[in-house]
Design a protein around this motif. Structure first.
Motif, PDB file in Angstrom:
ATOM      1  N   ALA A 107      -2.320   5.844   0.696  1.00  0.00           N
ATOM      2  CA  ALA A 107      -1.955   4.526   1.223  1.00  0.00           C
ATOM      3  C   ALA A 107      -3.118   3.896   1.988  1.00  0.00           C
ATOM      4  N   SER A 131       0.825  -1.207   0.000  1.00  0.00           N
ATOM      5  CA  SER A 131       0.000   0.000   0.000  1.00  0.00           C
ATOM      6  C   SER A 131       0.860   1.258   0.000  1.00  0.00           C
ATOM      7  N   VAL A 132       1.896   1.260   0.818  1.00  0.00           N
ATOM      8  CA  VAL A 132       2.758   2.441   0.891  1.00  0.00           C
ATOM      9  C   VAL A 132       3.516   2.626  -0.420  1.00  0.00           C
ATOM     10  N   ALA A 189       1.169   3.974  -3.008  1.00  0.00           N
ATOM     11  CA  ALA A 189       0.842   5.378  -2.743  1.00  0.00           C
ATOM     12  C   ALA A 189       1.974   6.297  -3.198  1.00  0.00           C
TER      13      ALA A 189
END
Length: 426
Positions: free
Chosen positions: A218, A189-190, A193
């Motif tokens: 994120a 997710s990070v 993002a």
């Protein structure tokens, strides 16, 4: 010249936003003390120190006198000296703030304070004990705007992105883990993002809070319900072995995603209630209701949280427990910033090539269709069908073979045979 323009010209000059915070910390003043002395909320003081807004009028004069080392020092300080002032040593992260505009009373932990100096006699010397630092607090994630760093030294777009990534990515992975309970998904997710942030870097670079922009992206990716269809992310990772951390871990995952995100932003990251409501796309009363409901649900699993004497103690205890859970778990380290930027560029090139190939294929199919299509309309030939209900044929029937033979015989005998009588006229 209007009155407002005259007031602004006569108002004292303020140092850079980063210098404002350094001066406040040098005088051992907390944000609550400055807010009480000037007559604003803590969120307003924070916005002054991050460069989002600047005080005006009487508040500007009071704020300038409050953070100045001496009453006359600010008037003789040039802007260049303020910009080149040494950066402060990072102190303990800020605790959970509380906004005066909250319609629902939500408690928050207050940091430790020292006796107020002579420049701010209105500040109350009483304050709550200081809360320990948390790895997922706002101070660690770097909520300062990119304009402050640009004022000290000019960075290339890649350098500014790498600095933002190095400062915020590790803690964002821990936050995403608390939000999802999945280590691999938190790292993914990070990274996604930041890939999106690099793809839209002209927009993110001028944003008031670049770290908040990446954090929101994120969180949105981590909370997507489509991850349930992926076999690797159908179930959360194994919970912690320690009973207290396991109870908190299970309590977080049992909360609805919106309530879990609100609790993490307010009690974990340290945003105030209006900022939490804005990031979760909810109204301030709705965010306050979610926060209180989430705290009550977590307190049922944690007896020490339920036995807290005051809401401020409950908030501080929950703040520490969330930080301990994030620090105790081994979360994978994200990729280097260069790899993230390269992945974003490769993905952009891939989508561009796919779009070009799709357009080329559509043009080819359209040309082939126009080449092979008929130039005029040809009605189709109807298939044969059996017709019913036709009346039988009338009149004389067709002669059979026997009738034809007899007819031939009669015709032959008519010319040669005497057997037949030929009528004669009289």
């Amino acid at each position: 010249m209007t009155r407002s323009t005259t007031d602004e010209a006569a108002a004292p000059q303020l140092p850079s936003p980063k210098e404002r915070r350094r001066l406040r910390e040098a005088k051992s003043l907390s944000e609550e003390q400055v807010a009480a002395a000037v007559g604003v909320t803590r969120a307003t003081v924070r916005s002054w120190e991050t460069g989002r807004t600047s005080p005006r009028g009487r508040k500007r004069v009071l704020y300038a006198k409050l953070i100045a080392p001496e009453p006359e020092a600010l008037a003789t300080t040039t802007p260049a000296a303020a910009m080149t002032a040494p950066a402060p040593v990072p102190t303990a992260p800020e605790t959970v703030p509380e906004s005066a505009a909250e319609p629902t009373p939500v408690p928050s932990a207050e940091p430790a304070s020292e006796p107020a100096p002579e420049a701010a006699p209105e500040v109350s010397p009483e304050a709550a004990p200081e809360v320990k630092a948390m790895v997922v607090t706002e101070a660690d994630t770097g909520t300062d705007t990119g304009e402050e760093a640009a004022g000290e030294r000019r960075l290339s777009p890649a350098g500014a992105f790498d600095e933002l990534y190095a400062r915020t990515a590790p803690n964002l992975v821990r936050q995403a883990y608390l939000l999802t309970g999945r280590r691999a998904l938190a790292r993914e997710s990070v990274e996604r993002a930041f890939q999106l942030a690099w793809h839209r870097w002209p927009e993110v670079a001028v944003d008031r809070d670049p770290a908040g922009w990446v954090r929101a992206a994120a969180y949105e990716y981590a909370m997507s319900p489509w991850h349930r269809l992926r076999r690797a992310h159908r179930h959360p990772d194994a919970p912690p072995t320690e009973p207290g951390k396991r109870a908190l871990f299970d309590a977080l995952l049992d909360l609805p995603p919106a309530y879990r995100r609100t609790l993490l932003l307010y009690d974990g990251v340290g945003l105030d209630l209006p900022e939490t409501a804005a990031e979760t796309e909810a109204s301030t009363p709705a965010a306050a209701g979610r926060l209180m409901t989430a705290r009550a649900a977590v307190a049922e699993r944690l007896p020490e949280l339920a036995s807290a004497a005051t809401p401020a103690e409950q908030s501080a205890l929950l703040h520490d427990r969330l930080g301990g859970l994030a620090r105790a778990e081994h979360v994978p380290v994200p990729q280097p910033a260069r790899a993230v930027r390269t992945g974003s560029e490769d993905k952009a090139r891939l989508w561009t090539r796919a779009a070009v190939a799709g357009v080329a294929l559509l043009i080819a199919v359209t040309g082939l269709t126009l080449h092979t299509a008929p130039t005029h309309y040809e009605p189709p030939i109807s298939p044969a069908e059996r017709v019913g209900g036709v009346p039988p044929r009338g009149g004389p029937q067709k002669l059979t073979a026997q009738d034809l033979k007899l007819q031939k015989t009669l015709r032959e005998q008519l010319a040669h045979g005497p057997e037949r009588l030929i009528p004669q006229l009289r």
